[in-house]
Design a protein around this motif. Sequence first.
Motif, short mmCIF file in Angstrom:
data_model
loop_
_atom_site.label_atom_id
_atom_site.label_comp_id
_atom_site.label_asym_id
_atom_site.label_seq_id
_atom_site.Cartn_x
_atom_site.Cartn_y
_atom_site.Cartn_z
N CYS A 57 0.86 -1.18 0.00
CA CYS A 57 0.00 0.00 0.00
C CYS A 57 0.89 1.23 0.00
O CYS A 57 1.67 1.44 0.93
N ASP A 58 0.79 2.04 -1.05
CA ASP A 58 1.55 3.28 -1.09
C ASP A 58 0.64 4.44 -0.69
O ASP A 58 -0.49 4.23 -0.24
N SER A 59 1.13 5.65 -0.86
CA SER A 59 0.36 6.82 -0.42
C SER A 59 -0.97 6.94 -1.17
O SER A 59 -1.95 7.41 -0.59
N SER A 60 -1.03 6.51 -2.41
CA SER A 60 -2.29 6.58 -3.16
C SER A 60 -3.32 5.62 -2.58
O SER A 60 -4.50 5.95 -2.47
N GLY A 61 -2.87 4.44 -2.22
CA GLY A 61 -3.77 3.48 -1.59
C GLY A 61 -4.24 3.98 -0.23
O GLY A 61 -5.41 3.84 0.13
N PHE A 62 -3.32 4.57 0.49
CA PHE A 62 -3.65 5.13 1.80
C PHE A 62 -4.65 6.28 1.65
O PHE A 62 -5.63 6.36 2.40
N ASP A 63 -4.43 7.15 0.67
CA ASP A 63 -5.37 8.25 0.41
C ASP A 63 -6.75 7.71 0.06
O ASP A 63 -7.77 8.30 0.46
N ALA A 64 -6.80 6.61 -0.68
CA ALA A 64 -8.09 6.01 -1.03
C ALA A 64 -8.82 5.56 0.22
O ALA A 64 -10.04 5.76 0.34
N LEU A 65 -8.11 4.98 1.17
CA LEU A 65 -8.75 4.56 2.42
C LEU A 65 -9.27 5.75 3.21
O LEU A 65 -10.37 5.70 3.78
N ILE A 66 -8.50 6.83 3.23
CA ILE A 66 -8.95 8.05 3.92
C ILE A 66 -10.22 8.59 3.27
O ILE A 66 -11.17 8.97 3.96
N GLU A 67 -10.25 8.61 1.95
CA GLU A 67 -11.44 9.08 1.23
C GLU A 67 -12.64 8.18 1.50
O GLU A 67 -13.77 8.67 1.69
N LEU A 68 -12.44 6.89 1.54
CA LEU A 68 -13.55 5.98 1.81
C LEU A 68 -14.07 6.15 3.23
O LEU A 68 -15.28 6.09 3.46
N ARG A 69 -13.19 6.41 4.17
CA ARG A 69 -13.62 6.68 5.54
C ARG A 69 -14.47 7.94 5.59
O ARG A 69 -15.50 7.99 6.24
N ARG A 70 -14.03 8.97 4.85
CA ARG A 70 -14.79 10.22 4.79
C ARG A 70 -16.17 9.99 4.19
O ARG A 70 -17.18 10.48 4.71
N ARG A 71 -16.24 9.24 3.10
CA ARG A 71 -17.53 8.96 2.46
C ARG A 71 -18.47 8.22 3.41
O ARG A 71 -19.67 8.53 3.47
N ALA A 72 -17.93 7.24 4.09
CA ALA A 72 -18.76 6.48 5.05
C ALA A 72 -19.29 7.41 6.14
O ALA A 72 -20.47 7.39 6.47
N ALA A 73 -18.41 8.26 6.68
CA ALA A 73 -18.82 9.18 7.75
C ALA A 73 -19.87 10.16 7.26
O ALA A 73 -20.83 10.45 7.99
N GLU A 74 -19.71 10.68 6.05
CA GLU A 74 -20.70 11.62 5.52
C GLU A 74 -22.08 10.98 5.37
O GLU A 74 -23.09 11.67 5.44
N ALA A 75 -22.10 9.67 5.15
CA ALA A 75 -23.37 8.95 5.00
C ALA A 75 -23.89 8.45 6.34
O ALA A 75 -24.88 7.72 6.39
N GLY A 76 -23.20 8.83 7.43
CA GLY A 76 -23.62 8.39 8.75
C GLY A 76 -23.14 6.99 9.09
O GLY A 76 -23.65 6.37 10.01
N GLY A 77 -22.14 6.52 8.35
CA GLY A 77 -21.63 5.17 8.58
C GLY A 77 -20.22 5.16 9.11
O GLY A 77 -19.64 6.21 9.43
#
Length: 124
Positions: A57-77
């Motif tokens: 996992c490089d920084s792009s993969g890590f950034d993708a995980l951060i973005e997915l966490r943000r999306r989940a949180a925005e949806a209340g998840g």
Amino acid sequence: MDRQPSLDIHRSRGRLAEAAVSGELDADTAPFLSRQVHGVLTRHRDLILDLEGVDACDSSGFDALIELRRRAAEAGGRLFLAAPPPPMLRLLAATRSDIVFAVHADVDDARAAYTCGDSAQTSR
């Protein structure tokens, strides 16, 4: 050779889905994973992401995980990371992201935290 990571849904019920990721998460493959996981998050608010099969996992993969966490949180998840390999654990700790992510030693620990309503970090 196909370098796309694999995302296999193991369980989905109500708000929660459990999926396993395998392969490499880098600049070439992270967008694919993001699209796949985003699709899961449109059907389920909460996701346990089993990372045991992630080879790198490089920084792009890590950034993708951060973005997915943000999306989940925005949806209340919530996004739970289960069984991240040692290099990913070091990256999470070095960036202090282990405070932001719910990081769990394995899927069973993540499932227990979900059941208890705990999104905080547990044992690694």
